[in-house]
Write an enzyme that holds these catalytic residues in place. Structure first.
Site, short mmCIF file in Angstrom:
data_model
loop_
_atom_site.label_atom_id
_atom_site.label_comp_id
_atom_site.label_asym_id
_atom_site.label_seq_id
_atom_site.Cartn_x
_atom_site.Cartn_y
_atom_site.Cartn_z
N HIS A 1 122.84 90.72 123.18
CA HIS A 1 124.25 90.57 122.81
C HIS A 1 125.14 90.65 124.05
CE1 HIS A 1 122.55 91.77 118.89
NE2 HIS A 1 123.56 91.12 118.37
N ASP B 1 119.68 82.42 117.18
CA ASP B 1 120.43 83.66 117.09
C ASP B 1 121.89 83.29 117.35
OD1 ASP B 1 121.02 86.33 116.77
OD2 ASP B 1 119.55 87.04 118.23
#
Length: 597
Positions: free
Chosen positions: A244, A317
């Site tokens: 992330h 993702d």
């Protein structure tokens, strides 16, 4: 390496199967009908089908003003209905922070509103609604839905029957509220205790055990009519960087990858997995170009499609994560992902930029419409299999019949009881006695609550112990207790017969260690409960009793309370080894370790 020829697709109306590189895939019964549908779609509609995006609001047509403002700022539309009209998106992902998941009845209404808006369009295509409902520490749909232990807890239980029941029940409840694609289970093999992003979201460190549980959960979800998603291919379990916020590098050799990371994904494919999510990680042994796996044709087409023979939906993702944005701009990422072999583009940071980039790539000839048709056919196949063309809507009566019903909640409690792991029990301190330890002080970390909780972990645990016949009080000391907070806990312990302390990711420098040592120095019986990583026990060498719950959600904390009270015996076994804190190369507690009484 298998051939890396350009992806080819049969033109509209042709009945042959797909050809990807050198691998041919058989045609399916509905392909002719779906190809005919694709042939009537505009280029803009085709581009839209590839995107799965967030949208703010509890309603598809009348979100709150703050959500309207967020939609205008980030998406250029006011509502989900306007989003569909402008971008023709094929999928929507629900988040708590986007205010999509207030309660089951509202979620069902939102899902119906999204479908109604899309089906009113000229082509009338249903939307594939998705979310991340992993259970444990990652849940987007909270109570009163049934919340289960997370993956590592299920790994501690070791039961494929439990994993399958979890998938089946969770899938039934998601389906009832209109969510038909779940980004679960995590198929990563967590072999790095320092992994900041996977950890307890993984079933464990043994690839064969992970593979069995992944396959079982996949079957459970898909039997219920919800598409499961194995993630994060080619394997995110051995990294100390969170994708992330950074760009992780996996240094496994090809041989290590084959015997470790690939095993659960092979099992998921064998179980008929509907979708596989990519990882924003660099694996030089699989592709030395420096590209993340999400953008790697050698990995997604060469390995996943051609070598592993997977012809289901591949979803990225989230494209707003740093791991996929470090090398290329947001306009290049979606195009490169499609060229690599992706089908669904998940949550780009700027939908307008990503959508127009794909459109322009086709107009300029970098991508062909035939390439888009390959992915759209896979997506429409999935929507067909899920029954979305025939039954796109859900009912409020269906919500009542499925979501959070007594039998589902009881199953979650029984599964949780089989996961709690007893690691230390010197002098048979546990179970505590209601006669000798009636007054219990519950202190410790109260991390931010996932949606599977009704309150801070100390409060939930204290309430559960009180319901079991003790008199328990809660005192939150946080994940980094200050000296005055530790003094307050020690002072409160003077009036207790025993202390239960919840720990959260204890490190060598953590003041949580000081808290535990000061409580032990009072002479009171102290029970440590590691509410996330089981590795905490290595940092608490003096503790006389220690349990691992693998998460701090209600279902796991209530099970831990029953173990502490002796209502059930601990049955969990470590699904990961725990190394010594002072000698990380040496194992303190091996994989499979666990005590009982």
């Amino acid at each position: 390496m298998p051939s890396r020829r350009t992806v080819l697709a049969a033109s509209a109306g042709v009945t042959a199967g797909l050809t990807v590189g050198s691998t041919a895939y058989a045609a399916r019964p509905d392909d002719d009908k779906l190809r005919a549908l694709i042939s009537r779609m505009t280029l803009e509609e085709k581009v839209g089908q590839l995107f799965v995006t967030r949208v703010y609001g509890h309603s598809a047509t009348a979100p709150d003003q703050a959500d309207v403002d967020a939609n205008l700022r980030e998406l250029g539309v006011r509502s989900a209905a306007e989003l569909i009209a402008k971008y023709h998106v094929g999928g929507v992902i629900y988040f708590i922070w986007a205010h999509n998941t207030r309660d089951p009845h509202q979620i069902a209404d939102l899902s119906n509103g999204i479908q109604r808006a899309s089906l009113a369009r000229p082509r009338g295509l249903p939307v594939l609604v998705s979310t991340d409902q992993e259970h444990g520490i990652v849940c987007r749909v909270g109570r009163p839905a049934t919340l289960f232990p997370g993956a590592m807890a299920v790994g501690a239980g070791g039961s494929t029957a439990d994993a399958r029941a979890l998938g089946r029940i969770a899938g039934e409840e998601l389906r009832a509220i209109g969510i038909r694609q779940d980004y679960s289970p995590v198929a990563d093999v967590n072999v790095n205790p320092a992994n900041p992003v996977i950890g307890v979201r993984s079933f464990g460190a043994d690839p064969d055990a992970v593979a069995r549980l992944v396959a079982a959960e996949v079957r459970g979800y898909q039997e219920s009519g919800v598409a499961a998603t194995a993630k994060h291919f080619p394997g995110h379990g051995d990294t100390a960087v969170d994708s992330h916020y950074g760009f992780p590098v996996i240094t496994h050799t090809r041989e290590v990858w084959e015997r470790l990371d690939a095993v659960p994904f092979r099992a998921a494919i064998a179980a008929g997995i509907d979708s596989i999510m990519t990882a924003h990680i660099l694996v030089p042994a699989l592709d030395d170009s420096g590209d993340p796996a999400t953008l790697s044709r050698p990995i997604l087409t060469g390995i996943l499609r051609e070598r592993l023979g997977y012809d289901g939906v591949v979803v990225t993702d989230a494209l707003d994560m740093a791991g996929v944005r470090t090398k290329y701009g947001d306009d290049r990422v979606p195009v490169l992902a499609l060229k690599a072999g992706v089908d669904q583009l998940l949550n780009p940071p700027e939908l307008d930029v990503a959508w127009n980039a794909v459109l322009k790539a086709v107009q300029d000839g970098e991508l062909t419409e035939a390439r888009l048709d390959v992915s759209i056919l896979r997506i429409l196949r999935l929507k067909t299999r899920l029954g979305l063309f025939e039954r796109p809507y859900v009912s409020q009566s269906g919500v009542e019949r499925a979501v959070g019903v007594r039998g589902h909640l009881a199953t979650a409690d029984r599964i949780a009881e089989r996961t709690t792991t007893l690691l230390v029990n010197e002098g048979s301190l546990l179970p505590l006695s209601r006669r000798a330890h009636r007054r219990i002080l519950v202190v410790g970390a109260d991390p931010a609550s996932p949606s599977g909780t009704t309150g801070p972990p100390t409060g939930v645990l204290a309430t559960a112990l009180t319901e079991l016949g003790f008199t328990a009080t809660a005192l939150s000391t946080g994940t980094a207790p200050a000296p005055e907070t530790i003094d307050r806990a020690v002072w409160a312990a003077a009036d207790a017969d025993a202390v239960v302390v919840g720990t959260y990711n204890v490190s060598a420098s953590s003041s949580q260690r000081t808290l535990v040592e000061r409580l032990l120095a009072t002479g009171k019986p102290v029970v440590a409960v590691a509410v996330r990583n089981p590795y905490d026990v290595a940092q608490l060498p003096s503790v006389k009793a220690c349990l691992a719950t693998y998460s701090w959600t209600d279902v796991e904390l209530r099970a831990a309370a029953r173990v502490i009270a002796g209502r059930v015996a601990p049955r969990g076994r470590l699904p990961v080894p725990v190394q010594r804190a002072d000698a990380p190369a040496r194992v303190l507690y091996p994989l499979g370790y666990g005590l009982s009484y």
